[in-house]
Write a protein that holds these residues in place. Structure first.
Motif, PDB file in Angstrom:
ATOM      1  N   VAL A  28      34.917 -15.346  19.060  1.00  0.00           N
ATOM      2  CA  VAL A  28      35.786 -15.063  20.201  1.00  0.00           C
ATOM      3  C   VAL A  28      37.226 -14.928  19.719  1.00  0.00           C
ATOM      4  N   TYR A  29      37.774 -13.743  19.919  1.00  0.00           N
ATOM      5  CA  TYR A  29      39.204 -13.525  19.687  1.00  0.00           C
ATOM      6  C   TYR A  29      39.926 -13.749  21.007  1.00  0.00           C
ATOM      7  N   ILE A 132      27.069  -9.107  14.862  1.00  0.00           N
ATOM      8  CA  ILE A 132      26.551  -8.009  15.660  1.00  0.00           C
ATOM      9  C   ILE A 132      27.451  -7.838  16.879  1.00  0.00           C
ATOM     10  N   PRO A 133      27.527  -6.625  17.457  1.00  0.00           N
ATOM     11  CA  PRO A 133      28.462  -6.398  18.570  1.00  0.00           C
ATOM     12  C   PRO A 133      28.346  -7.380  19.712  1.00  0.00           C
ATOM     13  N   ALA A 134      27.120  -7.797  20.069  1.00  0.00           N
ATOM     14  CA  ALA A 134      26.940  -8.708  21.206  1.00  0.00           C
ATOM     15  C   ALA A 134      27.562 -10.075  20.957  1.00  0.00           C
ATOM     16  N   GLU A 135      27.855 -10.407  19.711  1.00  0.00           N
ATOM     17  CA  GLU A 135      28.409 -11.723  19.392  1.00  0.00           C
ATOM     18  C   GLU A 135      29.936 -11.722  19.309  1.00  0.00           C
ATOM     19  N   ILE A 136      30.557 -10.557  19.379  1.00  0.00           N
ATOM     20  CA  ILE A 136      32.015 -10.457  19.251  1.00  0.00           C
ATOM     21  C   ILE A 136      32.626 -10.278  20.632  1.00  0.00           C
ATOM     22  N   LYS A 137      33.510 -11.170  21.020  1.00  0.00           N
ATOM     23  CA  LYS A 137      34.135 -11.127  22.342  1.00  0.00           C
ATOM     24  C   LYS A 137      35.662 -11.170  22.186  1.00  0.00           C
TER      25      LYS A 137
END
Length: 336
Positions: A28-29, A132-137
Motif C-alpha cells: 500500500v502506497y 501482482i497488480p491486485a496486491e498493489i494499492k
C-alpha cells in the motif's frame, strides 16, 4: 507518538473488511501530503497494518507551487516516514512551468503528474518486485466532505449517473478508505492529540470553484435545511453506487450478447437495442479495458449519430493512443 484510537478507526476497519480494500500481504502506497486528511489516513493505516500485516510506503509529490512551504512539507514528511521506518518516495516538479508548456492549467497538470508518478511506482513494484497488480494499492485521503464537493462539481458540469456518484471506495488500484469520515472528525482527532499537519493556505482561496463550494455554498445550504448537506449527499452517493452496480451488470451482460467472436461490437445488433441502451453499451465497450478513458458527451453524440446514419468507414480518436473504428457491421477499438 501516543494517541487514543478514535472510534472511526474501528468503523473503518469493519468497512475495510466488508469491501476488501486492503488485505494481508498487500503493498500500500499512501499518497501523502502534509494536509490533515492524508496525515489522518497515515495514522489509520498504521493502526490497520498491525491487524493485517501489509507493507506501507509513502509517496509524495512536491508540486513546486510554494517553494518555501513545499520544502518544509517535504522535510516534515521525510521525518514522519523515518520515525516509523517506512520507505518514502518523492517526485519534485514545477507545476507552473509544466502547465505553461502544456496549456492544461495548474490543477489538470498537477493531477496528470501525480497519476504519472503513481503509475511509475506501480510499474516498478510490478516488474522489479514481482507484486501482482491486485496486491498493489494507492491510498488517497479523500473524505466525506471531499465527496460532497466532487458531486456538486459534477452537477455544475452536467453529469450522468457515473459522475453524480462523485468518488468510489475503489477504482483500479486507487482506494479511498476515509470516504465515510467527515472533515470535522479528522480535525478533532488530530487536534485532540496535537498530531502535527501542514494545511495548504490555497484551500482558503475562492479562485477555485471547489473551494467556493466548500467555503460558501455547502455551509449556506446546510444552514437553510437545518442539517448537514454533506451527510445527505453521502447517502445519495451510496444509493447511486448500488444503482450503478445493477445497471453496469445489466449493460455488461447485454454488451457481451452483442460481441462478435473477435471481441467487436456488431453495429446491426447494437441498433436493435433501445437508443438509451445503445449509448450505455457503447460507453461500457469503450471503457472496458481502461476505466478512466471514456468518450466525452459531445464525442459520444457524434459516434452514435454516425452509427445510426450508416455510411462508410469512420475513426474517432479517444485519446491515450486509442481510437474507435466503424466499418460495415463492425465497431472496434484500436490501440497504437
Amino acid at each position: 507518538m501516543q494517541y487514543k484510537i478514535p472510534d472511526f478507526f474501528w468503523r473503518l476497519a469493519l468497512e475495510n473488511e466488508s469491501y476488501n480494500l486492503i488485505q494481508p500481504g498487500d503493498l500500500v502506497y499512501l499518497a501523502i501530503s502534509g494536509g490533515r486528511d492524508s496525515i489522518c489516513l497515515f495514522y489509520y493505516l498504521l493502526f490497520l497494518r498491525k491487524k493485517l500485516n501489509f507493507e506501507l510506503r509513502l509517496a509524495h509529490v512536491n508540486h513546486g507551487l510554494r517553494p518555501d512551504v513545499d520544502a518544509e512539507e517535504s522535510k516534515f514528511l521525510k521525518a514522519l516516514a523515518a520515525s516509523y521506518d517506512l520507505a518514502y518516495e518523492e517526485k519534485v516538479i514545477s507545476i507552473p512551468e509544466l502547465a505553461a508548456k502544456s496549456g492544461l492549467g495548474i490543477e489538470a497538470t498537477a493531477r496528470a503528474e501525480r497519476q504519472a508518478f503513481f503509475q511509475d511506482l506501480f510499474k516498478a513494484a510490478y516488474v522489479q518486485e514481482n507484486y501482482i497488480p491486485a496486491e498493489i494499492k494507492f491510498a488517497l485521503g479523500h473524505q466525506k466532505d471531499d465527496l460532497a464537493e466532487s458531486m456538486l462539481l459534477q452537477i455544475s458540469r452536467g453529469t450522468g449517473l457515473s459522475g453524480l456518484i462523485g468518488m468510489r471506495r475503489r477504482e483500479e488500484f486507487y482506494i479511498r478508505p476515509l470516504l465515510t469520515v467527515s472533515r470535522a472528525e479528522i480535525t478533532e482527532f488530530l487536534d485532540s492529540f496535537k498530531l502535527p499537519y501542514h494545511d495548504d493556505a490555497s484551500n482558503q482561496e475562492r479562485d477555485y470553484l471547489r473551494n467556493a463550494l466548500r467555503l460558501d455554498l455547502i455551509p449556506l445550504w446546510s444552514d437553510l435545511i437545518g442539517h448537514s448537506i454533506v451527510e445527505q449527499l453521502a447517502k445519495l452517493s451510496a444509493n447511486l453506487n448500488s444503482v450503478e452496480a445493477v445497471v453496469d451488470a445489466v449493460v455488461t451482460a447485454r454488451m457481451e450478447d452483442l460481441l462478435t467472436p473477435a471481441g467487436e461490437l456488431s453495429r446491426r445488433r447494437l441498433l436493435s437495442c433501445r437508443p438509451e441502451l445503445q449509448e450505455l453499451i457503447l460507453h461500457r465497450y469503450i471503457r472496458a479495458d481502461d476505466y478512466r478513458q471514456a468518450a466525452s458527451n459531445r464525442q459520444m453524440a457524434m459516434i452514435l449519430q454516425r452509427i445510426r446514419r450508416g455510411g462508410g468507414e469512420a475513426s474517432f480518436d479517444l485519446g491515450a493512443n486509442r481510437s474507435l473504428k466503424l466499418s460495415a457491421d463492425r465497431i472496434f477499438l484500436v490501440k497504437s
